[in-house]
Design a protein around this motif. Structure first.
Motif, PDB file in Angstrom:
ATOM      1  N   TYR A 183       0.899  -1.275   0.063  1.00 23.05           N
ATOM      2  CA  TYR A 183      -0.040  -0.091   0.022  1.00 23.05           C
ATOM      3  C   TYR A 183       0.875   1.191   0.029  1.00 23.05           C
ATOM      4  O   TYR A 183       1.833   1.301   0.704  1.00 23.05           O
ATOM      5  CB  TYR A 183      -0.906   0.055   1.040  1.00 23.05           C
ATOM      6  N   GLN A 184       0.287   2.252  -0.675  1.00 25.46           N
ATOM      7  CA  GLN A 184       0.986   3.583  -0.668  1.00 25.46           C
ATOM      8  C   GLN A 184       0.036   4.432  -0.124  1.00 25.46           C
ATOM      9  O   GLN A 184      -1.257   4.216  -0.450  1.00 25.46           O
ATOM     10  CB  GLN A 184       1.107   4.024  -2.252  1.00 25.46           C
ATOM     11  N   ILE A 185       0.366   5.759   0.470  1.00 23.22           N
ATOM     12  CA  ILE A 185      -0.529   6.741   0.897  1.00 23.22           C
ATOM     13  C   ILE A 185      -1.436   7.113  -0.331  1.00 23.22           C
ATOM     14  O   ILE A 185      -0.976   7.328  -1.484  1.00 23.22           O
ATOM     15  CB  ILE A 185       0.264   8.008   1.374  1.00 23.22           C
ATOM     16  N   GLY A 186      -2.773   7.250   0.067  1.00 18.24           N
ATOM     17  CA  GLY A 186      -3.710   7.608  -1.251  1.00 18.24           C
ATOM     18  C   GLY A 186      -4.221   6.677  -1.708  1.00 18.24           C
ATOM     19  O   GLY A 186      -5.249   6.717  -2.625  1.00 18.24           O
ATOM     20  N   ASP A 187      -3.978   5.338  -1.625  1.00 18.18           N
ATOM     21  CA  ASP A 187      -4.647   4.242  -2.145  1.00 18.18           C
ATOM     22  C   ASP A 187      -5.985   4.092  -1.539  1.00 18.18           C
ATOM     23  O   ASP A 187      -6.343   4.269  -0.391  1.00 18.18           O
ATOM     24  CB  ASP A 187      -3.893   2.838  -1.897  1.00 18.18           C
ATOM     25  N   LEU A 188      -6.995   3.692  -2.341  1.00 16.48           N
ATOM     26  CA  LEU A 188      -8.308   3.115  -2.187  1.00 16.48           C
ATOM     27  C   LEU A 188      -8.314   1.734  -1.679  1.00 16.48           C
ATOM     28  O   LEU A 188      -8.086   0.875  -2.591  1.00 16.48           O
ATOM     29  CB  LEU A 188      -9.080   3.631  -3.260  1.00 16.48           C
ATOM     30  N   VAL A 189      -8.662   1.556  -0.493  1.00 15.66           N
ATOM     31  CA  VAL A 189      -8.680   0.069  -0.058  1.00 15.66           C
ATOM     32  C   VAL A 189     -10.141  -0.422   0.373  1.00 15.66           C
ATOM     33  O   VAL A 189     -10.823   0.378   1.072  1.00 15.66           O
ATOM     34  CB  VAL A 189      -7.748  -0.060   1.250  1.00 15.66           C
ATOM     35  N   ASP A 190     -10.588  -1.656   0.001  1.00 17.54           N
ATOM     36  CA  ASP A 190     -12.004  -2.171   0.344  1.00 17.54           C
ATOM     37  C   ASP A 190     -11.828  -3.134   1.411  1.00 17.54           C
ATOM     38  O   ASP A 190     -10.951  -3.653   1.662  1.00 17.54           O
ATOM     39  CB  ASP A 190     -12.146  -2.938  -1.147  1.00 17.54           C
ATOM     40  N   PHE A 191     -12.853  -2.960   2.198  1.00 16.24           N
ATOM     41  CA  PHE A 191     -13.088  -3.713   3.553  1.00 16.24           C
ATOM     42  C   PHE A 191     -14.221  -4.369   3.599  1.00 16.24           C
ATOM     43  O   PHE A 191     -15.246  -3.721   3.009  1.00 16.24           O
ATOM     44  CB  PHE A 191     -12.995  -2.589   4.657  1.00 16.24           C
ATOM     45  N   ALA A 192     -14.473  -5.441   4.040  1.00 11.96           N
ATOM     46  CA  ALA A 192     -15.524  -6.269   4.392  1.00 11.96           C
ATOM     47  C   ALA A 192     -16.291  -5.526   5.548  1.00 11.96           C
ATOM     48  O   ALA A 192     -15.660  -5.233   6.615  1.00 11.96           O
ATOM     49  CB  ALA A 192     -15.236  -7.667   4.679  1.00 11.96           C
ATOM     50  N   ALA A 193     -17.636  -5.014   5.450  1.00 10.11           N
ATOM     51  CA  ALA A 193     -18.173  -4.416   6.633  1.00 10.11           C
ATOM     52  C   ALA A 193     -18.936  -5.730   7.604  1.00 10.11           C
ATOM     53  O   ALA A 193     -19.201  -6.580   7.180  1.00 10.11           O
ATOM     54  CB  ALA A 193     -19.400  -3.425   6.025  1.00 10.11           C
ATOM     55  N   PRO A 194     -19.003  -5.107   8.890  1.00  8.23           N
ATOM     56  CA  PRO A 194     -19.695  -6.441   9.516  1.00  8.23           C
ATOM     57  C   PRO A 194     -21.102  -6.364   8.912  1.00  8.23           C
ATOM     58  O   PRO A 194     -21.796  -5.296   8.714  1.00  8.23           O
ATOM     59  CB  PRO A 194     -19.743  -5.607  11.146  1.00  8.23           C
ATOM     60  N   GLY A 195     -21.727  -7.629   8.794  1.00 13.40           N
ATOM     61  CA  GLY A 195     -23.173  -7.448   8.243  1.00 13.40           C
ATOM     62  C   GLY A 195     -22.863  -7.918   6.843  1.00 13.40           C
ATOM     63  O   GLY A 195     -24.017  -7.802   6.034  1.00 13.40           O
ATOM     64  N   GLY A 196     -22.101  -7.839   6.050  1.00 11.37           N
ATOM     65  CA  GLY A 196     -21.821  -8.279   4.775  1.00 11.37           C
ATOM     66  C   GLY A 196     -21.487  -7.312   3.713  1.00 11.37           C
ATOM     67  O   GLY A 196     -21.401  -7.778   2.621  1.00 11.37           O
ATOM     68  N   GLY A 197     -21.775  -6.114   3.912  1.00 10.28           N
ATOM     69  CA  GLY A 197     -21.654  -5.076   2.900  1.00 10.28           C
ATOM     70  C   GLY A 197     -20.024  -4.859   2.669  1.00 10.28           C
ATOM     71  O   GLY A 197     -19.165  -5.569   3.180  1.00 10.28           O
ATOM     72  N   ARG A 198     -19.513  -3.870   1.794  1.00  8.90           N
ATOM     73  CA  ARG A 198     -18.480  -3.575   1.762  1.00  8.90           C
ATOM     74  C   ARG A 198     -18.161  -2.006   1.812  1.00  8.90           C
ATOM     75  O   ARG A 198     -19.145  -1.353   1.538  1.00  8.90           O
ATOM     76  CB  ARG A 198     -17.758  -3.920   0.227  1.00  8.90           C
ATOM     77  N   PHE A 199     -17.005  -1.586   2.280  1.00  7.37           N
ATOM     78  CA  PHE A 199     -16.833  -0.207   2.319  1.00  7.37           C
ATOM     79  C   PHE A 199     -15.567  -0.016   1.972  1.00  7.37           C
ATOM     80  O   PHE A 199     -14.423  -0.754   2.088  1.00  7.37           O
ATOM     81  CB  PHE A 199     -17.227   0.545   3.591  1.00  7.37           C
ATOM     82  N   ALA A 200     -15.035   1.339   1.486  1.00  7.21           N
ATOM     83  CA  ALA A 200     -13.946   1.846   0.998  1.00  7.21           C
ATOM     84  C   ALA A 200     -13.480   2.767   1.664  1.00  7.21           C
ATOM     85  O   ALA A 200     -13.981   3.710   1.856  1.00  7.21           O
ATOM     86  CB  ALA A 200     -13.528   1.981  -0.621  1.00  7.21           C
ATOM     87  N   GLY A 201     -11.822   2.969   1.978  1.00  9.51           N
ATOM     88  CA  GLY A 201     -11.574   3.966   2.674  1.00  9.51           C
ATOM     89  C   GLY A 201     -10.270   4.417   1.930  1.00  9.51           C
ATOM     90  O   GLY A 201      -9.609   3.523   1.129  1.00  9.51           O
ATOM     91  N   ILE A 202      -9.581   5.545   1.872  1.00  5.28           N
ATOM     92  CA  ILE A 202      -8.325   6.127   1.258  1.00  5.28           C
ATOM     93  C   ILE A 202      -7.420   6.150   2.382  1.00  5.28           C
ATOM     94  O   ILE A 202      -7.399   6.569   3.546  1.00  5.28           O
ATOM     95  CB  ILE A 202      -8.565   7.563   0.625  1.00  5.28           C
TER      96      ILE A 202
END
Length: 150
Positions: free
Chosen positions: A99-118
């Protein structure tokens, strides 16, 4: 047969070209260079605030709207800047992720969704992520060309 042009309603089926761009003119999303989009109003295919701008426009309209900061994708929320443990990051990553600063990373959310953060900061134990939409708090241009309205 009425010669009035159809206008966009909350339940219209549209064929259109549209473009979202930053104020400096950088395209964020555009259909002008490819195939026009078809969408049914009210189905969430466009952000509600963008659909709102289309209501009442006649077929054939080609117009650009300037959206104030935060209108298109909401204001920036400081509570969405969160620390994530390195273990959580690793659990949501490919084994060889670099990973590099500024990368968008996808996470599994509790409850089955997905969310992404920079990624903002990368530490040994914790990392700092910004889970705001990348366009939150940004002024935007929304250009639309209504090809057909049904």
């Amino acid at each position: 047969m009425s010669n009035e042009q159809p206008v966009v309603t909350a339940s219209s089926y549209l064929t259109l070209n549209y473009r979202l761009a930053s104020l400096d003119g950088t395209d964020i999303v555009t259909t002008f260079a490819t195939t026009p989009a078809t969408l049914l109003m009210g189905q969430g295919q466009l952000a509600p605030v963008l659909e709102e701008l289309l209501i009442g426009l006649p077929e054939g309209t080609h117009k650009t709207f300037d959206l104030e900061p935060g209108v298109g994708f909401g204001p920036r929320n400081p509570e969405l800047i969160r620390e994530v443990s390195r273990a959580t990051l690793d659990a949501n990553s490919a084994p060889d992720a670099n990973y590099q600063i500024g990368d968008l990373v996808d996470f599994a959310a509790p409850g089955g969704g997905r969310f992404a953060g920079i990624l903002r900061e990368l530490g040994e134990e914790t990392c700092l992520f910004d889970f705001n939409h990348p366009l939150a708090g940004q002024p935007l241009k929304f250009e639309v060309q209504l090809i057909s309205v049904l």
